[in-house]
Structure formats: structure tokens, C-alpha cells
Design an enzyme around this catalytic site. Sequence first.
Site, PDB file in Angstrom:
ATOM      1  N   GLU A  16       0.987  -1.209  -0.170  1.00  0.00           N
ATOM      2  CA  GLU A  16       0.058   0.150   0.030  1.00  0.00           C
ATOM      3  C   GLU A  16       0.852   0.965  -0.036  1.00  0.00           C
ATOM      4  O   GLU A  16       2.164   1.260   0.384  1.00  0.00           O
ATOM      5  CB  GLU A  16      -1.040  -0.004   1.120  1.00  0.00           C
ATOM      6  CG  GLU A  16      -0.285  -0.035   2.527  1.00  0.00           C
ATOM      7  CD  GLU A  16      -0.989   0.802   3.582  1.00  0.00           C
ATOM      8  OE1 GLU A  16      -1.206   2.136   3.335  1.00  0.00           O
ATOM      9  OE2 GLU A  16      -1.109   0.471   4.577  1.00  0.00           O
ATOM     10  N   LYS A  50      -5.331  11.023   0.695  1.00  0.00           N
ATOM     11  CA  LYS A  50      -5.463   9.739   1.032  1.00  0.00           C
ATOM     12  C   LYS A  50      -6.721   9.034   0.468  1.00  0.00           C
ATOM     13  O   LYS A  50      -7.820   9.689   0.682  1.00  0.00           O
ATOM     14  CB  LYS A  50      -5.355   9.894   2.507  1.00  0.00           C
ATOM     15  CG  LYS A  50      -5.873   8.391   3.294  1.00  0.00           C
ATOM     16  CD  LYS A  50      -5.543   8.544   4.927  1.00  0.00           C
ATOM     17  CE  LYS A  50      -6.495   7.493   5.345  1.00  0.00           C
ATOM     18  NZ  LYS A  50      -6.369   7.757   7.095  1.00  0.00           N
ATOM     19  N   VAL A 103      -5.525   0.586   2.943  1.00  0.00           N
ATOM     20  CA  VAL A 103      -5.787  -0.783   3.076  1.00  0.00           C
ATOM     21  C   VAL A 103      -6.827  -1.245   2.030  1.00  0.00           C
ATOM     22  O   VAL A 103      -6.867  -2.076   1.062  1.00  0.00           O
ATOM     23  CB  VAL A 103      -5.819  -1.574   4.235  1.00  0.00           C
ATOM     24  CG1 VAL A 103      -6.505  -2.814   3.991  1.00  0.00           C
ATOM     25  CG2 VAL A 103      -4.504  -1.314   4.892  1.00  0.00           C
ATOM     26  N   ASP A 125     -16.739   5.956  13.886  1.00  0.00           N
ATOM     27  CA  ASP A 125     -15.408   6.008  13.038  1.00  0.00           C
ATOM     28  C   ASP A 125     -15.210   4.517  13.216  1.00  0.00           C
ATOM     29  O   ASP A 125     -14.363   4.007  13.963  1.00  0.00           O
ATOM     30  CB  ASP A 125     -14.476   6.640  13.517  1.00  0.00           C
ATOM     31  CG  ASP A 125     -13.247   6.908  12.658  1.00  0.00           C
ATOM     32  OD1 ASP A 125     -13.052   5.909  11.686  1.00  0.00           O
ATOM     33  OD2 ASP A 125     -12.275   7.792  12.575  1.00  0.00           O
ATOM     34  N   SER A 174     -12.996   2.172  10.381  1.00  0.00           N
ATOM     35  CA  SER A 174     -12.246   1.833   9.028  1.00  0.00           C
ATOM     36  C   SER A 174     -13.028   1.155   7.955  1.00  0.00           C
ATOM     37  O   SER A 174     -13.557   0.187   8.295  1.00  0.00           O
ATOM     38  CB  SER A 174     -10.828   1.360   9.089  1.00  0.00           C
ATOM     39  OG  SER A 174     -10.310   1.451   7.981  1.00  0.00           O
ATOM     40  N   ALA A 175     -12.858   1.796   6.760  1.00  0.00           N
ATOM     41  CA  ALA A 175     -13.565   1.105   5.543  1.00  0.00           C
ATOM     42  C   ALA A 175     -12.774  -0.015   5.248  1.00  0.00           C
ATOM     43  O   ALA A 175     -13.373  -0.969   4.383  1.00  0.00           O
ATOM     44  CB  ALA A 175     -13.634   2.043   4.369  1.00  0.00           C
ATOM     45  N   ASP A 176     -11.592  -0.432   5.770  1.00  0.00           N
ATOM     46  CA  ASP A 176     -10.846  -1.544   5.754  1.00  0.00           C
ATOM     47  C   ASP A 176     -11.572  -2.701   5.822  1.00  0.00           C
ATOM     48  O   ASP A 176     -11.624  -3.578   4.980  1.00  0.00           O
ATOM     49  CB  ASP A 176      -9.697  -1.483   6.419  1.00  0.00           C
ATOM     50  CG  ASP A 176      -8.444  -0.384   6.216  1.00  0.00           C
ATOM     51  OD1 ASP A 176      -8.626   0.256   5.148  1.00  0.00           O
ATOM     52  OD2 ASP A 176      -7.566  -0.298   6.939  1.00  0.00           O
ATOM     53  N   LYS A 219      -3.895  -1.240  14.229  1.00  0.00           N
ATOM     54  CA  LYS A 219      -3.202  -0.261  14.801  1.00  0.00           C
ATOM     55  C   LYS A 219      -3.760  -0.414  16.397  1.00  0.00           C
ATOM     56  O   LYS A 219      -4.648  -0.171  16.420  1.00  0.00           O
ATOM     57  CB  LYS A 219      -3.371   1.072  13.954  1.00  0.00           C
ATOM     58  CG  LYS A 219      -2.386   1.110  12.983  1.00  0.00           C
ATOM     59  CD  LYS A 219      -2.545   2.251  12.046  1.00  0.00           C
ATOM     60  CE  LYS A 219      -3.856   2.546  11.367  1.00  0.00           C
ATOM     61  NZ  LYS A 219      -3.762   2.194  10.028  1.00  0.00           N
TER      62      LYS A 219
END
Length: 302
Positions: free
Chosen positions: A23, A84, A104, A136, A138-140, A157
Site C-alpha cells: 500500500e 489519502k 488498505v 468511526d 475504517s472502511a478497511d 493499529k
Amino acid sequence: MVLVVSEEVREVLDARRPVVALESTIIAHGLPRPRNLKVALELEEVVRREGAVPATIAVLDGRPHVGLDKKQLERVANEDGIRKLGHRDLPLAVASGVTGATTVSATALLAALAGVRVFATGGLGGVHREWTVSQDESADLGLLARTRITVVCAGVKSILDVPATLQRLETLGVAVAGYGTDRFPGFYLSDSGHPVDWTLESPERVAEVMRAQDALGGPESALIVANPVPEEEQLDPGLHARVLADALRACEEEGVTGQAVTPFLLDYLVRHTDGASLSANLAAVRGNVRLAARISAAWAGV
Ligand code: PSU
Ligand code: MN
């Protein structure tokens, strides 16, 4: 064809030889300059040393690239104002001719579209700690529930709510296995304090799971291979806990939201651990990239 696959990557894909997707958000937004370019080049070198071909992914002038040359990597590392891009941003970036680094979620999508099956990163995005207020996540996670790719990472993380993220992965039906461990890694730390249900001990075993995924059919979801940073290279857990608490407070006080949250926290940790978090981050990424190259070789049957 919107996707630009480099000649080298196209050749290895056609020959069914090992290739590893990398990435670019970690380069553009996850690491400080000028170290970031060095790291980007080093990670590609780690892949090559293992006999695989690196395919770093980014969007340049509205064109999604799979496999970057040195000049293109330099743009990702050094260009000011580089965006981003999560996977939802891709059509907007393409239609607007924008240059951006892929997270990602965007990297996994583009890699899968190009036919690259193995992907290495640092830590996945996930559920943020103040999720009940900010929503919130992540769309990951959602993208990995819908994309047939193997992601090698050092867990998620540690700035995130790790148990909530593990729960979301379960709910979404994303397979998770520890590599050589029954503990879920904690990104900067070898152990997040949470267990995983499955352990895989070798690249060959990972490749067998990938074959079983395909043989079974079912939803086209990912396989997460959670590879811990070696204990000697992890961030001191006491220091980690202290600085992370400060970082989360600073984030709230400064009103940082949305896409800016993750880069803000990562940068805060680097600055307040005297670079120790950066060393641990890099050790984790290096280990993941090496393992991904070995998995891609086992997957290719070499
Ligand atoms: N892992 C790292 N450094 C990073 C990231 C992951 O070691 O910078 C990036 C990845 O690109 C991941 C993104 O997809 O952070 C998650 O951002 P967000 O929480 O905004 O979805
Ligand atoms: Mn987010």
C-alpha cells in the site's frame, strides 16, 4: 482499461509467479519524510530478496497504478498535498485526475482487480475507541469482507479499539489467523492482549487455507494473517500505554476527525517516543512484507 499494471507485474501475473501488493498510504501519510521514501524502496527490496515482485499501488493523475517505478514512488513519498484514498474515493479520484495514496481498502480492491492475491501492510484500520460517538470504523473492514485477498499485517493499529475490531471482523465473516501465535498481535506490540482462534505455522499452511477458501466458494472475503512484531523489536509496552493515552487526548482536544485521525495519532506517537514507535512500526512492516513474499511463493507453488 482504467487500471495501469506495470509491465513487470503483468509478466509475473501472466506467468503465475509470486507477486506482493504494497500500500502507499503508509508511505505518504503513515511515515515521516524523508524516511518514507527509503522505507518504500527498502520494502520493495525485501520482496525481491524473497524471489517475488513488488506491486506498490497508488493513484497517479487519476490513474490507478499497480506496480510503480522509482520516479512514481518518489511522487508518492514527496508530493505535497497527496490525498489519502479509501476504496470509496477511487471513482472520484479517477474522474478528477487526482493523485493519491491508497489505504488498505483501496489497495486491496485494486490488487484484487489486477489479480494480485497477497498483500502486505503494517496494521489494518478498524474500530476507533470513541466509536459510540463518532461511528468511526475504517472502511478497511467492510472491504475485506467482500474481497478475496490475503492480507499480512501486524494486527490492527493499537490506537484503535482492538476487541471491538476483532468482533467486527467476526461479524463481517473475515477469516483471521495468527502466524505462529495464538495471540492477536498489537501492531507496535507483539501481543494485543487478545487471543485468536486459529494459528498457521508456515507459508504453505497459509496457501492451503487460500486454496480452501476458493474451493469452498461462499462470500469472496479476505484472509487476515496476523504476524506479530518480534518481541525484541516491539515498542516498550509501558511507554506505549502512556504516550497513546496522551495522543488520544490531544486528538480530541485538537478536534481531529475523519481521515486525519489515523495519521495524527501515528505522528504523535513517533514524536513522543523519540522515534521508538517508528522503529517498531518499521520492524512490523518489514516482517509482514517478508512473510507475504513467502506466502506468495507458496501460493504460486514455487
Ligand atoms: N498501517 C500503518 N500505517 C498506516 C496505515 C496502516 O502502519 O498509515 C494506514 C492504512 O492505509 C490503513 C489506514 O488502511 O491507515 C486506515 O485509515 P483510516 O483509519 O482512516 O481508515
Ligand atoms: Mn476512519
